[in-house]
Design a protein around this motif. Structure first.
Motif, PDB file in Angstrom:
ATOM      1  N   PHE A  17       0.852  -1.190   0.000  1.00 29.88           N
ATOM      2  CA  PHE A  17       0.000   0.000   0.000  1.00 29.88           C
ATOM      3  C   PHE A  17       0.881   1.231   0.000  1.00 29.88           C
ATOM      4  N   TYR A  18       0.288   2.331  -0.437  1.00 32.63           N
ATOM      5  CA  TYR A  18       1.013   3.597  -0.510  1.00 32.63           C
ATOM      6  C   TYR A  18       0.550   4.498   0.624  1.00 32.63           C
ATOM      7  N   SER A  19       1.495   5.074   1.343  1.00 30.54           N
ATOM      8  CA  SER A  19       1.197   6.027   2.413  1.00 30.54           C
ATOM      9  C   SER A  19       1.467   7.430   1.884  1.00 30.54           C
ATOM     10  N   VAL A  20       0.400   8.183   1.635  1.00 31.92           N
ATOM     11  CA  VAL A  20       0.548   9.542   1.110  1.00 31.92           C
ATOM     12  C   VAL A  20       1.326  10.434   2.080  1.00 31.92           C
ATOM     13  N   PRO A  21       1.025  10.418   3.384  1.00 35.40           N
ATOM     14  CA  PRO A  21       1.789  11.291   4.287  1.00 35.40           C
ATOM     15  C   PRO A  21       3.294  10.986   4.299  1.00 35.40           C
ATOM     16  N   ASP A  22       3.644   9.700   4.077  1.00 39.08           N
ATOM     17  CA  ASP A  22       5.058   9.306   4.087  1.00 39.08           C
ATOM     18  C   ASP A  22       5.706   9.371   2.709  1.00 39.08           C
ATOM     19  N   ASP A  23       4.911   9.578   1.648  1.00 40.89           N
ATOM     20  CA  ASP A  23       5.428   9.480   0.279  1.00 40.89           C
ATOM     21  C   ASP A  23       6.237   8.199   0.125  1.00 40.89           C
ATOM     22  N   ALA A  24       5.628   7.079   0.526  1.00 40.77           N
ATOM     23  CA  ALA A  24       6.363   5.815   0.510  1.00 40.77           C
ATOM     24  C   ALA A  24       5.421   4.635   0.277  1.00 40.77           C
ATOM     25  N   TRP A  25       5.982   3.609  -0.355  1.00 42.53           N
ATOM     26  CA  TRP A  25       5.307   2.322  -0.496  1.00 42.53           C
ATOM     27  C   TRP A  25       5.664   1.464   0.707  1.00 42.53           C
ATOM     28  N   TYR A  26       4.687   0.743   1.215  1.00 45.18           N
ATOM     29  CA  TYR A  26       4.891  -0.188   2.318  1.00 45.18           C
ATOM     30  C   TYR A  26       4.625  -1.593   1.791  1.00 45.18           C
ATOM     31  N   LEU A  27       5.518  -2.511   2.095  1.00 48.14           N
ATOM     32  CA  LEU A  27       5.322  -3.923   1.812  1.00 48.14           C
ATOM     33  C   LEU A  27       5.324  -4.623   3.165  1.00 48.14           C
ATOM     34  N   GLU A  28       4.224  -5.284   3.488  1.00 50.54           N
ATOM     35  CA  GLU A  28       4.089  -5.909   4.793  1.00 50.54           C
ATOM     36  C   GLU A  28       3.971  -7.429   4.631  1.00 50.54           C
ATOM     37  N   LEU A  29       4.818  -8.151   5.361  1.00 48.97           N
ATOM     38  CA  LEU A  29       4.823  -9.603   5.325  1.00 48.97           C
ATOM     39  C   LEU A  29       4.072 -10.137   6.538  1.00 48.97           C
ATOM     40  N   ALA A  30       3.142 -11.078   6.287  1.00 51.72           N
ATOM     41  CA  ALA A  30       2.372 -11.701   7.367  1.00 51.72           C
ATOM     42  C   ALA A  30       2.076 -13.147   6.995  1.00 51.72           C
ATOM     43  N   GLU A  31       1.774 -13.951   8.010  1.00 49.79           N
ATOM     44  CA  GLU A  31       1.341 -15.326   7.771  1.00 49.79           C
ATOM     45  C   GLU A  31      -0.129 -15.307   7.340  1.00 49.79           C
ATOM     46  N   THR A  32      -0.492 -16.289   6.510  1.00 51.85           N
ATOM     47  CA  THR A  32      -1.890 -16.357   6.052  1.00 51.85           C
ATOM     48  C   THR A  32      -2.649 -17.536   6.644  1.00 51.85           C
ATOM     49  N   ASP A  33      -1.944 -18.514   7.219  1.00 56.32           N
ATOM     50  CA  ASP A  33      -2.582 -19.733   7.737  1.00 56.32           C
ATOM     51  C   ASP A  33      -2.235 -19.939   9.203  1.00 56.32           C
ATOM     52  N   PRO A  35      -4.545 -16.311   9.416  1.00 52.84           N
ATOM     53  CA  PRO A  35      -4.149 -14.918   9.189  1.00 52.84           C
ATOM     54  C   PRO A  35      -3.534 -14.322  10.449  1.00 52.84           C
ATOM     55  N   GLY A  36      -2.385 -13.737  10.272  1.00 52.86           N
ATOM     56  CA  GLY A  36      -1.686 -13.152  11.414  1.00 52.86           C
ATOM     57  C   GLY A  36      -1.385 -11.695  11.171  1.00 52.86           C
ATOM     58  N   ARG A  37      -0.844 -11.086  12.199  1.00 51.99           N
ATOM     59  CA  ARG A  37      -0.496  -9.679  12.031  1.00 51.99           C
ATOM     60  C   ARG A  37       0.836  -9.560  11.301  1.00 51.99           C
ATOM     61  N   THR A  38       1.056  -8.400  10.749  1.00 48.54           N
ATOM     62  CA  THR A  38       2.292  -8.115  10.026  1.00 48.54           C
ATOM     63  C   THR A  38       3.470  -8.238  10.982  1.00 48.54           C
ATOM     64  N   PHE A  39       4.535  -8.896  10.526  1.00 50.21           N
ATOM     65  CA  PHE A  39       5.712  -8.978  11.375  1.00 50.21           C
ATOM     66  C   PHE A  39       6.963  -8.418  10.722  1.00 50.21           C
TER      67      PHE A  39
END
Length: 180
Positions: A17-33, A35-39
């Motif tokens: 996702f893109y954060s407009v206030p940060d002018d940055a792309w975020y890539l977040e890795l999380a488990e799906t099985d 579903p877990g929180r981003t680590f």
């Protein structure tokens, strides 16, 4: 749509996702099985050449064993994001200022836009053909060979359209940035 991978029976996903206030792309890795929180998060600033990409762990998720294959996959995805979001920042310093101004003044320009040929006329006065291809490739992901072949068409660009674009640039503080 998140990118996903399976490893040793565990699913992992990268949400972008893109954060407009940060002018940055975020890539977040999380488990799906399950579903877990981003680590793990990669932050790729795409407007400020002085902000380098970073990767950080979420301290609240505690210790995690991340399989090497998953970490390699995440870093390859992050490297591709860096290439696509920041590749334009790797050009020669004397062309970087011009590239950044073009991205701000004419965002998303394509060869079909009415401002394309007038822009070529203006830039052809300031840059060599190679530098012109480099700048437009970096600013708009255009093929430098196409740009160089289009320079010949600049001679037929209506003078009024070039003057209008020059006026727009002047009102927006265009400084050019590089000369032959």
């Amino acid at each position: 749509m998140p990118s996903t991978i399976q490893h040793a029976g565990q699913g992992y996903a990268i949400e972008r996702f893109y954060s407009v206030p940060d002018d940055a792309w975020y890539l977040e890795l999380a488990e799906t099985d399950p579903p877990g929180r981003t680590f793990l998060t990669a932050i790729v600033a795409d407007e400020d050449p002085d902000r380098t990409p970073t990767v950080c762990f979420d301290e609240q998720t505690g210790h995690r064993d991340i399989p090497y294959a998953v970490m390699t996959w995440f870093m390859e995805e992050t490297a591709e994001e860096v290439r696509s979001s920041r590749g334009w920042m790797e050009i020669a310093p004397e062309l970087l200022g011009m590239t950044r101004q073009l991205r701000l003044l004419l965002p998303g320009l394509t060869v079909e836009d009415e401002q394309y040929l007038p822009l070529l006329a203006i830039l052809a006065e300031l840059l060599t053909d190679d530098d012109l291809g480099t700048v437009l490739s970096a600013a708009y992901d255009m093929d430098p060979r196409t740009v160089r072949s289009d320079v010949a068409a600049v001679r037929t660009s209506p003078p009024g359209a070039v003057a209008e674009l020059r006026a727009l640039f002047a009102s927006d503080g265009w400084t050019g940035g590089a000369a032959r």
